[in-house]
Structure formats: C-alpha cells, structure tokens
Design an enzyme around this catalytic site. Structure first.
Site, short mmCIF file in Angstrom:
data_model
loop_
_atom_site.label_atom_id
_atom_site.label_comp_id
_atom_site.label_asym_id
_atom_site.label_seq_id
_atom_site.Cartn_x
_atom_site.Cartn_y
_atom_site.Cartn_z
N ASP A 1 14.27 22.97 -6.85
CA ASP A 1 13.14 22.73 -7.73
C ASP A 1 11.88 23.34 -7.11
O ASP A 1 11.54 23.05 -5.96
CB ASP A 1 12.96 21.23 -7.94
CG ASP A 1 11.96 20.88 -9.04
OD1 ASP A 1 11.72 21.73 -9.91
OD2 ASP A 1 11.44 19.75 -9.00
N GLY B 1 3.49 14.02 -11.33
CA GLY B 1 2.87 12.84 -10.76
C GLY B 1 2.71 11.68 -11.74
O GLY B 1 3.10 11.77 -12.90
N HIS C 1 8.98 20.26 -17.31
CA HIS C 1 8.64 19.64 -16.03
C HIS C 1 7.66 18.48 -16.27
O HIS C 1 7.05 18.37 -17.33
CB HIS C 1 8.00 20.66 -15.10
CG HIS C 1 8.98 21.60 -14.46
ND1 HIS C 1 9.30 21.52 -13.13
CD2 HIS C 1 9.73 22.60 -14.99
CE1 HIS C 1 10.20 22.46 -12.85
NE2 HIS C 1 10.47 23.12 -13.96
N ALA D 1 8.09 15.22 -16.69
CA ALA D 1 8.47 14.44 -17.87
C ALA D 1 8.74 12.97 -17.59
O ALA D 1 9.35 12.29 -18.42
CB ALA D 1 9.69 15.08 -18.54
N VAL E 1 12.71 14.81 -13.91
CA VAL E 1 12.24 13.45 -13.65
C VAL E 1 12.25 13.20 -12.15
O VAL E 1 13.28 13.34 -11.50
CB VAL E 1 13.14 12.41 -14.36
CG1 VAL E 1 12.66 10.99 -14.04
CG2 VAL E 1 13.17 12.66 -15.87
N GLY E 2 11.09 12.83 -11.61
CA GLY E 2 11.00 12.50 -10.20
C GLY E 2 10.17 11.26 -9.95
O GLY E 2 10.60 10.34 -9.25
#
Length: 306
Positions: A81, A180, A209, A211, A253-254
């Site tokens: 990523d 974030g 991105h 999301a 998703v992070g």
C-alpha cells in the site's frame, strides 16, 4: 487456495458488482483478525502492508502475511500500500507480494506516468499486478472546499489519459475521502457522479482509499476509556454502498482497525489493571478488529464471494 494477484480478485469483484476490502496490517494480531474474518465470511481480501509497516517490522510482517495467505481457503492477495519508490516496489516483488501500489500522485502527471510505467513493466514480467493513483486525497482533518474540488478530485479525462499511458492494472482515485480519523466536518461529501464518470471511461477496477467509517460507538468507547479522538468522523455506509454501485471495486480500510483495537485494549486495562499477560491484553484488540472487519465485508457485499 493459492495466492492471487490483486487484479484477479478485483476483476471478479468488478464482474460481480461487489467491493473487496484491502485491510492494513502491521502485526500478527491484525493479520489474524483479517484472515479469521475472511474465512468466517468467505470473503476474498487484500492483505495490505504499508511502507511504514515494513519499517516497523521489516520482512517479518511479510512472512506472517504470506504464511497466512498461503494457508487460506479464500482468495488473498498480499499488497503493498502506497509504495513511494521503484526500489520498494521491486523489494516487495522479490519478497513475494502479488500486488503492489506505486504512489506518485504527489508528482506532476508526466512523472507519475513515467514512474508508474517503470513499475508496471517490471511487475508485469513476473505476474504481479500494479495499482496507481491520481488526484489528491483531502489532507488529514481538512474539509472539502467546493472551490478546491477540481484541484483535488480526479477527473474522468485525466484518469483515462493516465491509464492509457501508464498501463496500471487498477486505479486509485480521489473522490472526497481522506486518510486518518478526521475526514472532514460532519458527513464527508463523496462525489458519486465523478466515480460514475471515471468508471465509464476507465475499464480497469477502481480503488477508494481513506474509506474507514470511524464508527461513533467505537470512538465513544475509546474516549470513555481515556483516549482522545477529537472530531473523528468517517465515510458513511450509504456512501460506500453507492460508490460500489457506481464502479468502486477495492475499498481500503486501516483506521477503523486501529480505533477498534485501541478500544479493546484500553477497556481491558481500565477494567482489569492487574493483567500483565501480553496475550490477554492483545486478545480483545484482535476480537474487536475481527468484528469491525466482518461488518465491513458484509457492507462491501464480499461475504460469500470466495
């Protein structure tokens, strides 16, 4: 099931009109939570590893991700990523990644095309798929200002031109999301018309991105347990559903995982301060991440698609 490329997984999603989650992992617990959720829901996934995660754990996180992916019974791609250079992309290819992202979206168009093409030529020779990005996601905590929209969001014209020249397999576009926990004030505005316009002119799978939904009940739990998450707001579920209907195939998703794991750990340490066993401390983090991931897979409609 053998490892798959990101393109193989996303082409199936594109044909089936569902989304696939690319979930960021930094360690063993996060990787296990992702894989357990994928197996439980029978969802294809991308295990996403950032340059920051590589700096944190070097090849160890790659070995963990590859081992889990190779033992999976659902389609899995191990994905870089936001690779910032040709060199890191090549390192990832040599070390087993099946999908990589070269991100030169902060450069001028000519540089982005040249550097993306360079990675594509090398990756395609060994069967690894490549994601590129154009447009700029909103900066952390910034609000989408209408007068800046055309300078920030990806246009259909530039997307078509870029993909024809760069040859990437998938394309990340800027449509109003942000990385974030602070994606704007109130409900972030996603430009669904722009997604549909780009999908009409670009045949390759599209990527969203930034999301994460930043569930407010989980945010409240973090705060109640002593954490600080000021003005945390995410992407509404309805906007994710509509984005997939308009042509989005991969949804990154992070932050949701980080918030969920933080809630689990903070609550445990608040309620049971006598616990010092690291396994017991990290278990709720893994459980909370798994729960959030399952909810996201159901939202993306990838459940049952493996």
């Amino acid at each position: 099931m053998a490892l798959q490329t990101g393109l193989e997984i996303l082409q199936a999603a594109q044909a089936g009109k569902y989304g696939v989650g690319a979930f960021n992992t930094d360690n063993l617990e996060t990787t296990l939570a992702i894989m357990e959720a994928a197996e439980e829901t029978r969802s294809p996934i991308l295990l996403a590893i950032t340059a920051g995660a590589l700096k944190y754990s070097s090849k160890r996180i790659v070995d963990i991700a590859l081992a889990e992916a190779r033992n999976a019974t659902v389609p899995v791609a191990v994905h870089l990523d936001h690779g910032e250079s040709f060199e890191i992309c090549m390192w990832c290819i040599r070390n087993g990644f099946t999908s990589i992202m070269i991100d030169k979206s902060h450069e001028d168009e000519a540089t982005n095309i040249r550097e993306t093409r360079r990675v594509v030529d090398a990756a395609s020779a060994v069967g690894v798929s490549v994601e590129a990005e154009i447009g700029r996601l909103v900066e952390l905590g910034a609000e989408v200002i209408i007068s800046e929209e055309n300078a920030t969001l990806t246009t259909a014209e530039e997307a078509e031109r870029f993909m024809a020249a760069a040859g990437a397999d998938t394309l990340a576009i800027a449509v109003g999301t942000a990385h974030g926990p602070n994606k704007g004030r109130g409900r972030p505005e996603i430009n669904h018309k722009r997604i549909a316009e780009i999908a009409a002119r670009v045949s390759q799978p599209l990527v969203m991105h930034g999301a994460s939904s930043i569930p407010q009940d989980v945010v409240a739990r973090v705060i109640d347990a002593g954490g600080v998450l000021k003005d945390a707001v995410g992407i509404h579920d309805d906007d994710i559903t509509q984005a997939i209907a308009s042509g989005m195939c991969k949804v990154n998703v992070g932050t949701d995982l980080r918030i969920a794991s933080t809630a689990g750990v903070r609550e445990l340490l608040r309620d049971k301060p006598e616990i010092i066993d690291l396994r017991k401390i990290l278990e709720p983090a893994r459980n909370e991440m798994r729960r959030v991931i399952i909810n996201k897979m159901n939202l993306l409609q990838s459940s049952g698609k493996a």
